[in-house]
Design an enzyme around this catalytic site. Structure first.
Site, PDB file in Angstrom:
ATOM      1  CB  CYS A   7      -0.923   0.034   1.338  1.00 16.61           C
ATOM      2  SG  CYS A   7      -0.325   0.259   2.889  1.00 16.61           S
ATOM      3  NE  ARG A  13      -4.186   1.501   1.713  1.00 13.71           N
ATOM      4  CZ  ARG A  13      -4.381   2.271   0.884  1.00 13.71           C
ATOM      5  NH1 ARG A  13      -5.304   2.208  -0.260  1.00 13.71           N
ATOM      6  NH2 ARG A  13      -3.402   3.275   0.811  1.00 13.71           N
ATOM      7  CG  ASP A 120      -5.162   5.706   2.876  1.00 15.43           C
ATOM      8  OD1 ASP A 120      -5.291   5.174   3.906  1.00 15.43           O
ATOM      9  OD2 ASP A 120      -4.278   6.744   2.302  1.00 15.43           O
TER      10      ASP A 120
HETATM   11  P1  4NP Z   1      -1.697   2.730   4.085  1.00 15.40           P
HETATM   12  O1  4NP Z   1      -2.448   4.216   4.916  1.00 15.40           O
HETATM   13  O2  4NP Z   1      -1.271   3.142   2.622  1.00 15.40           O
HETATM   14  O3  4NP Z   1      -2.759   1.869   4.175  1.00 15.40           O
HETATM   15  O4  4NP Z   1      -0.686   2.288   5.085  1.00 15.40           O
HETATM   16  C1  4NP Z   1      -1.752   5.261   4.762  1.00 15.40           C
HETATM   17  C2  4NP Z   1      -0.845   5.682   6.025  1.00 15.40           C
HETATM   18  C3  4NP Z   1      -0.208   6.735   5.971  1.00 15.40           C
HETATM   19  C4  4NP Z   1      -0.370   7.823   4.981  1.00 15.40           C
HETATM   20  C5  4NP Z   1      -1.211   7.529   3.824  1.00 15.40           C
HETATM   21  C6  4NP Z   1      -1.957   6.425   3.911  1.00 15.40           C
HETATM   22  N1  4NP Z   1       0.252   9.072   5.197  1.00 15.40           N
HETATM   23  O5  4NP Z   1       0.154   9.810   4.421  1.00 15.40           O
HETATM   24  O6  4NP Z   1       1.001   9.155   6.188  1.00 15.40           O
END
Ligand code: 4NP
Length: 147
Positions: A7, A13, A120
């Site tokens: 991800c 995720r 997300d």
């Molecule tokens: P992930 O979610 O891609 O599912 O781990 C996110 C976690 C952090 C961020 C964006 C998406 N962020 O911008 O910090």
């Protein structure tokens, strides 16, 4: 078989996807890992809301640590699953050849849903994490059944 879940942040995720698939497969035959296309949280454990929803479903992901996706992952893994289309494009952008890009698939292409993206949940409520858990769980059932 080596399977990588990817991800953006590797804290919401893909840690869930790693934990869920690991829970369904025989670790002697299938290695499962996860990574993020961004490096914002490298070395950190998963988001507390992901740890919580996993725990509520009997899976411990608290020992995972965030790492960034690297081009070497194309050599180490047979299948690379992207959570959304943006992750997919970012991974494809690093592919060196056709063999690399053929390893990359959207996770939800494994199940019959209209929207093939795991949203997300980072800016969402805890409810968003439960929904994400259920989507990933269904896709991982299909993957595990085929192994
Ligand atoms: P992930 O979610 O891609 O599912 O781990 C996110 C976690 C952090 C961020 C964006 C998406 N962020 O911008 O910090």
């Amino acid at each position: 078989m080596n399977i990588l879940m990817v991800c953006l942040g590797n804290i919401c995720r893909s840690p869930l996807a790693e934990g869920i698939l690991k829970h369904k497969v025989d670790s002697a035959h299938t290695y499962v890992d996860s990574a993020g296309t961004a490096g914002y949280h490298v070395g950190y454990p998963p988001d507390s809301r992901s740890i919580k929803v996993a725990q509520e479903n009997g899976i411990d992901i608290s020992q995972q640590r965030c790492r960034k996706f690297t081009v070497c992952d194309f050599d180490s893994f047979d299948l690379i699953y992207a959570m959304d289309k943006s992750n997919y494009s970012n991974i494809i952008g690093l592919a060196r050849n056709k063999k690399d890009s053929e390893k990359v698939t959207l996770l939800l292409s494994e199940i019959n849903v209209k929207n093939k993206e795991v949203p997300d949940p980072y800016y969402d409520s805890e409810d968003g994490f439960e929904k994400v858990f259920q989507m990933i769980d269904k896709a991982c059932d299909v993957i595990a059944a085929r192994l």
